[in-house]
Design a protein around this motif. Sequence first.
Motif, PDB file in Angstrom:
ATOM      1  N   LEU A 148       0.705  -1.434  -0.148  1.00  0.00           N
ATOM      2  CA  LEU A 148       0.080   0.270  -0.042  1.00  0.00           C
ATOM      3  C   LEU A 148       0.872   1.391   0.422  1.00  0.00           C
ATOM      4  O   LEU A 148       1.502   1.396   1.235  1.00  0.00           O
ATOM      5  CB  LEU A 148      -1.017   0.017   1.124  1.00  0.00           C
ATOM      6  CG  LEU A 148      -1.867   1.380   1.678  1.00  0.00           C
ATOM      7  CD1 LEU A 148      -2.711   1.541   0.576  1.00  0.00           C
ATOM      8  CD2 LEU A 148      -2.472   1.093   2.690  1.00  0.00           C
ATOM      9  N   LEU A 194       1.097   5.084  -0.113  1.00  0.00           N
ATOM     10  CA  LEU A 194       0.669   6.612   0.226  1.00  0.00           C
ATOM     11  C   LEU A 194       1.141   8.131  -0.618  1.00  0.00           C
ATOM     12  O   LEU A 194       2.492   8.173  -0.189  1.00  0.00           O
ATOM     13  CB  LEU A 194       0.510   6.864   1.497  1.00  0.00           C
ATOM     14  CG  LEU A 194       0.229   5.886   2.538  1.00  0.00           C
ATOM     15  CD1 LEU A 194      -0.112   5.773   3.623  1.00  0.00           C
ATOM     16  CD2 LEU A 194      -1.567   4.891   1.889  1.00  0.00           C
ATOM     17  N   TYR A 232      -1.506  -1.426  -4.017  1.00  0.00           N
ATOM     18  CA  TYR A 232      -3.178  -0.427  -3.459  1.00  0.00           C
ATOM     19  C   TYR A 232      -1.982   0.803  -3.796  1.00  0.00           C
ATOM     20  O   TYR A 232      -0.960   1.054  -3.257  1.00  0.00           O
ATOM     21  CB  TYR A 232      -3.242  -1.218  -2.745  1.00  0.00           C
ATOM     22  CG  TYR A 232      -3.849  -2.451  -2.830  1.00  0.00           C
ATOM     23  CD1 TYR A 232      -5.035  -2.591  -3.174  1.00  0.00           C
ATOM     24  CD2 TYR A 232      -3.169  -3.517  -2.826  1.00  0.00           C
ATOM     25  CE1 TYR A 232      -5.388  -3.824  -3.295  1.00  0.00           C
ATOM     26  CE2 TYR A 232      -3.253  -4.510  -2.361  1.00  0.00           C
ATOM     27  CZ  TYR A 232      -4.688  -4.895  -2.977  1.00  0.00           C
ATOM     28  OH  TYR A 232      -5.075  -5.940  -3.769  1.00  0.00           O
ATOM     29  N   VAL A 262      -3.226   4.708  -2.952  1.00  0.00           N
ATOM     30  CA  VAL A 262      -3.280   6.438  -2.573  1.00  0.00           C
ATOM     31  C   VAL A 262      -3.323   7.854  -2.938  1.00  0.00           C
ATOM     32  O   VAL A 262      -1.666   7.804  -2.695  1.00  0.00           O
ATOM     33  CB  VAL A 262      -3.694   6.061  -0.970  1.00  0.00           C
ATOM     34  CG1 VAL A 262      -4.768   7.758  -0.142  1.00  0.00           C
ATOM     35  CG2 VAL A 262      -4.417   4.627  -0.226  1.00  0.00           C
ATOM     36  N   SER A 281      -7.343   1.515  -5.793  1.00  0.00           N
ATOM     37  CA  SER A 281      -6.851   3.171  -6.154  1.00  0.00           C
ATOM     38  C   SER A 281      -7.925   4.253  -5.138  1.00  0.00           C
ATOM     39  O   SER A 281      -9.169   3.048  -5.253  1.00  0.00           O
ATOM     40  CB  SER A 281      -5.885   3.882  -6.927  1.00  0.00           C
ATOM     41  OG  SER A 281      -7.023   4.131  -8.000  1.00  0.00           O
ATOM     42  N   TRP A 282      -7.090   4.760  -4.148  1.00  0.00           N
ATOM     43  CA  TRP A 282      -8.132   6.386  -3.841  1.00  0.00           C
ATOM     44  C   TRP A 282      -7.443   6.685  -3.645  1.00  0.00           C
ATOM     45  O   TRP A 282      -6.241   7.481  -3.461  1.00  0.00           O
ATOM     46  CB  TRP A 282      -7.849   5.488  -2.122  1.00  0.00           C
ATOM     47  CG  TRP A 282      -9.164   4.028  -2.171  1.00  0.00           C
ATOM     48  CD1 TRP A 282     -10.252   3.638  -1.795  1.00  0.00           C
ATOM     49  CD2 TRP A 282      -8.084   2.719  -2.005  1.00  0.00           C
ATOM     50  NE1 TRP A 282      -9.909   2.492  -1.436  1.00  0.00           N
ATOM     51  CE2 TRP A 282      -9.403   1.838  -1.346  1.00  0.00           C
ATOM     52  CE3 TRP A 282      -6.726   2.830  -2.241  1.00  0.00           C
ATOM     53  CZ2 TRP A 282      -8.499   0.250  -1.063  1.00  0.00           C
ATOM     54  CZ3 TRP A 282      -5.729   1.140  -2.158  1.00  0.00           C
ATOM     55  CH2 TRP A 282      -7.068   0.079  -1.698  1.00  0.00           C
ATOM     56  N   THR A 331      -6.186  12.896   0.703  1.00  0.00           N
ATOM     57  CA  THR A 331      -4.707  12.699   1.209  1.00  0.00           C
ATOM     58  C   THR A 331      -4.514  13.792   2.249  1.00  0.00           C
ATOM     59  O   THR A 331      -4.054  13.660   2.887  1.00  0.00           O
ATOM     60  CB  THR A 331      -3.575  12.716   0.038  1.00  0.00           C
ATOM     61  OG1 THR A 331      -4.171  13.460  -0.533  1.00  0.00           O
ATOM     62  CG2 THR A 331      -3.924  11.189  -0.534  1.00  0.00           C
ATOM     63  N   ASN A 356     -12.462   6.784   5.914  1.00  0.00           N
ATOM     64  CA  ASN A 356     -11.163   6.771   4.983  1.00  0.00           C
ATOM     65  C   ASN A 356      -9.960   5.529   4.986  1.00  0.00           C
ATOM     66  O   ASN A 356     -10.426   4.818   4.089  1.00  0.00           O
ATOM     67  CB  ASN A 356     -10.236   8.283   4.429  1.00  0.00           C
ATOM     68  CG  ASN A 356     -11.078   9.200   3.568  1.00  0.00           C
ATOM     69  OD1 ASN A 356     -10.963   9.965   4.632  1.00  0.00           O
ATOM     70  ND2 ASN A 356     -12.532   8.995   2.942  1.00  0.00           N
ATOM     71  N   ASP A 375     -12.471   1.897   3.847  1.00  0.00           N
ATOM     72  CA  ASP A 375     -12.751   1.792   2.245  1.00  0.00           C
ATOM     73  C   ASP A 375     -11.087   1.231   1.945  1.00  0.00           C
ATOM     74  O   ASP A 375     -10.656   0.637   1.473  1.00  0.00           O
ATOM     75  CB  ASP A 375     -12.727   2.720   2.323  1.00  0.00           C
ATOM     76  CG  ASP A 375     -14.381   3.942   2.247  1.00  0.00           C
ATOM     77  OD1 ASP A 375     -14.802   2.634   2.561  1.00  0.00           O
ATOM     78  OD2 ASP A 375     -14.565   5.094   2.544  1.00  0.00           O
ATOM     79  N   VAL A 376      -9.709   2.035   3.078  1.00  0.00           N
ATOM     80  CA  VAL A 376      -9.137   1.439   2.101  1.00  0.00           C
ATOM     81  C   VAL A 376      -8.588   0.052   2.412  1.00  0.00           C
ATOM     82  O   VAL A 376      -7.675  -0.360   1.979  1.00  0.00           O
ATOM     83  CB  VAL A 376      -7.669   2.220   2.366  1.00  0.00           C
ATOM     84  CG1 VAL A 376      -6.121   2.000   1.915  1.00  0.00           C
ATOM     85  CG2 VAL A 376      -7.469   3.361   1.813  1.00  0.00           C
TER      86      VAL A 376
END
Length: 307
Positions: free
Chosen positions: A80, A82, A117, A119, A137-138, A142, A149, A152-153
């Motif tokens: 993941l 960010l 994944y 963000v 992806s989201w 941020t 949030n 959801d991730v």
Amino acid sequence: MGAQLRVYKRRIKSVTATKKITKAMEMISASRIVKAQRKVAASTPYATELTRAVTSVATGSNTKHPLTTEAESPARAAVLLLTSDRGLAGGYSSNAIKTAARLTERLRGEGKEVDTYIVGRKGVAYYGFREMKISDSWTGFTDNPSYANAKDVAAPLIEAIEKETAEGGVDELHIVFTEFVSMLTQTPVDSRLLPLSLDEAKAEAEAGTKDELLPLFDFEPSAEDVLDALLPRYVESRIYNALLQAAASEHASRRKAMKSATDNAGDLIHTYTRLANAARQADITQEISEIVGGASALADATAGSDY
């Protein structure tokens, strides 16, 4: 020379407008850092207590839970990453992307497939431009993430690690984010969330509690059921804390970048002002020279007509 003076004046006007914008963005980021820091501080006690509870369940029982047990031969890992939704934050997103690339290379060197994944729009754009596969992806939160949030991730990541590898599941979950150290220092880090490393989790849970008695837990209805309930919350809390750390780091990086841009704009204005003054002086000197030359020529012509 007059045309050159007009060019300098236009540049001074343009840079002055840019300086106002960067100064405003610097002040906005500085104010948002404080809010982000408060959120990080508020989320820490919950994450700490949850880590202690999960560690106690895992170490205080003989239950072999898939989320705390190392796979015999891990073949697939989820990463993941960010990043930020917006730019103008210096090397914030690019440093996180580089850290994720190094982690991915290391995992592949260990013979593991990697599912990525992401963000943040910057990370999505980077991978999309290079046609690199993204599992999910989201975007859009941020700079001000909420716990919703984080849930959801976390949901597809928890689902992936609960599946068998043959069914598209993963054996490990890693997260890459930018840790907020101070207003001047933000460090991109990678951390393995699952399977939970009990030694590291125990050390983290006991950090700062050397003078406290650690609580004893009774597990109802069973340790396995408790792990089923606690570990998703553990993942969500860790991701939420990482999102808050990343948000604070993003604001700090943007403030630093905008301060540098404001200072550079001030230097440019000073330089262009000096050049404009020099051009103006050159224009005045030229005009004086032309007047003196014209007067001298007129005086010579008048003197010649007297003879």
